[in-house]
Design an enzyme around this catalytic site. Structure first.
Site, PDB file in Angstrom:
ATOM      1  N   GLU A 266      -6.630  25.233  -0.331  1.00 17.44           N
ATOM      2  CA  GLU A 266      -5.195  24.770   0.001  1.00 17.44           C
ATOM      3  C   GLU A 266      -4.981  24.556   1.394  1.00 17.44           C
ATOM      4  OE1 GLU A 266      -1.361  26.550   1.090  1.00 17.44           O
ATOM      5  OE2 GLU A 266      -2.052  27.293  -0.653  1.00 17.44           O
ATOM      6  N   CYS A 303       2.982  27.900   4.433  1.00 16.88           N
ATOM      7  CA  CYS A 303       2.599  26.573   4.095  1.00 16.88           C
ATOM      8  C   CYS A 303       3.528  25.641   3.209  1.00 16.88           C
ATOM      9  CB  CYS A 303       1.288  26.884   3.078  1.00 16.88           C
ATOM     10  SG  CYS A 303       1.534  27.770   1.448  1.00 16.88           S
TER      11      CYS A 303
END
Length: 531
Positions: A266, A303
């Site tokens: 990720e 994020c």
């Protein structure tokens, strides 16, 4: 509670590293503290993965009930660390104790969620088609399919979530749930926190009689350590949360192996929002407060914080929104970032973005300190944004870029130019909903999670969550790092054809001792409740 040793944890053994020493660093002062940590030797890296490979042979035979107990025992061990864990993490990251308390709760909750999912067993994807030896013109074979664990998984701890995406975070929880041993590379900016959590995991492994090598922890801050872990022949998969540069380097190394392995990385996201005027009408101030809180949450070190917002220029509601956003930014106090490297990178990105054609904006009046920063609100026209790919990327920190569009029809044009994202959000009032379908259709091709209203920070840990997205948000858009579907990253299907019943794995037998909740038998779903 045993003191922090700074050692490598190789299965049940604790050994000091021999490489260059490093220590925990206070993010506020920049001063090192605590015991020294050192890089592992090549022999220690090999030992951790060799132990994991041996453990795999036993782990894959352990019952789902046993694995569920292990996950629950790890959760209990983390809770028993009490305030020591929270204070240690606070000292190494400067994250508030309240935030860390919530993160610990999320960490133990997802361990327990995976325990329940393992007991339920549907994730095994059992499919059975009984054979028919009398079928003409050729006999029909007996085939049975199920998911089995991949083998040793290398997990890289994330810097911005020292608990929930670190040593016992979602990657480790889902790998252990799948039946895979884990060798974790601790993040060098919270090594003491990592050791505390690792001790809780190893304690649970020992107490429940799981094999040595079920879990190991390696401390180190050089790229060579992580590279060696990925290149090791016994490593079967990699999980990573961090920068795009870091994730792509891990992917490159994995693909250059003689036998390439999957890397689930990720790598961040700009998380665009599309704000229709109807969503703001009469709510400009409250919307601005929610937007500001979302993109500055955790000093912007999430994020999923919204780093890009498309609005309609010259609309009265937009003018009000910008006014309230600018007011909050102007009055903001500095926040401490995780470490000096992130703080400096953020300021470099702000300077570079501010120098791009057509970009204007402001930050707070307060003057930040060593590793501190203040929020920024930057603005640009859609025309300049479309012509400049430099404005499409993530700024990791408390900043957002507002893009002014001529009208809402331009939103779909903008969306079509986006790279892969973790999330995208549509804010629309009742009068706008009929206009959003084309935008929604475009966004679902580019993101892992589409929100209608609300803000993307805060990822619900549940069965239906998707925390992933098309490249460059992640290296594999088919996977998630949050929610029970994450377990499928670390399993693969095996079909057993005409294998004697006595040799079959229990879940695919006709009458298993521990029946998975759901199986597909001869093309029809069969559940435990069906009898």
């Amino acid at each position: 509670m045993s003191p922090i040793t700074g050692h490598q944890m190789l299965g049940f053994r604790s050994e000091p590293g021999t490489g260059e020493e490093f220590r925990s660093v206070d993010p506020v002062t920049g001063e090192p503290f605590g015991p020294g940590f050192a890089e592992p030797t090549p022999q220690q890296i090999d030992a951790s993965l060799t132990l994991a490979s041996r453990a795999h042979q036993e782990l894959k035979t352990r019952s789902r009930a046993d694995r569920a107990k292990l996950l629950e025992s790890i959760a209990e061990g983390i809770e028993q660390l009490g305030d020591t864990l929270l204070k240690t993490a606070h000292a190494e990251t400067a994250l508030p104790l309240g935030r860390l308390t919530g993160e610990r709760g999320r960490t133990v909750s997802q361990l327990r969620m995976f325990a329940e999912w393992v007991r339920e067993g549907s994730y095994l994807g059992v499919r059975i088609d009984h054979g028919d030896p009398k079928r003409e013109p050729i006999p029909k074979p007996d085939t049975r399919l199920m998911q089995i664990p991949l083998g040793p998984v290398v997990v890289f701890g994330a810097s911005n979530f020292p608990l929930a995406f670190s040593v016992a975070g979602g990657d480790t929880a889902s790998a252990l749930a799948a039946g895979c041993p884990v060798v974790c590379k601790a993040h060098p900016n919270h090594p003491a926190t990592s050791e505390l959590v690792a001790k809780a995991i190893v304690g649970a492994v020992k107490a429940l009689g799981f094999p040595e090598g079920t879990f190991s922890l390696l401390q180190g801050r050089t790229n060579q350590t992580g590279s060696a872990m990925i290149r090791h022949a016994d490593t079967k998969a990699v999980a990573f949360t961090g920068s795009q540069r870091g994730g792509l380097e891990l992917l490159r190394i994995a693909n250059e192996r003689a036998n390439p392995i999957p890397v689930y990385a990720e790598m961040g996201s700009v998380n665009p929002m599309f704000v229709f005027p109807g969503a703001l009408q009469g709510k400009e101030k409250s919307f601005a407060e929610g937007f500001y809180q979302s993109y500055t949450l955790g000093v912007g070190q999430f994020c999923t914080n919204p780093g890009l917002a498309f609005v309609v220029k010259n609309d009265p509601t937009t003018r009000e929104l910008i006014y309230y956003l600018e007011k909050q930014v102007k009055e903001a106090e500095p926040g401490v970032m995780l470490h000096a490297g992130i703080s400096q990178s953020f300021m470099n990105q702000i300077e570079a973005t501010g120098n791009q054609k057509g970009v204007f904006g402001k930050g707070a009046d307060a003057k930040p300190g060593l590793t501190q920063t203040t929020p920024f609100l930057l603005q640009v026209s859609l025309e300049d944004w479309l012509l400049n790919k430099e404005l499409h990327g993530e700024i990791f920190g408390p900043a957002t870029l507002v893009v002014h569009c001529a009208d809402t029809a331009a939103f779909a044009i903008a969306a079509a130019q986006l790279e892969g994202q973790l999330t995208a959000t549509i804010h629309a009032g009742e009068i706008d909903v009929s206009q959003t379908k084309p935008l929604l259709n475009t966004l679902e091709e580019r993101v892992g999670r589409v929100l209608f209203g609300g803000f993307p920070t805060g990822v619900e840990v549940c069965h239906s969550m998707q925390h992933g997205g098309p490249y460059p948000a992640t290296t594999d858009a088919r996977s998630t790092s949050v929610g029970t579907a994450a377990i499928h990253r670390f399993t693969r299907p095996v079909c057993y054809q005409n294998v004697p019943e006595s040799l079959l794995p229990d879940p695919v037998k006709d009458n298993p001792v521990d029946m998975p909740k759901l199986r597909l038998v001869n093309g029809k779903w069969s559940s435990v409740a069906d009898g």
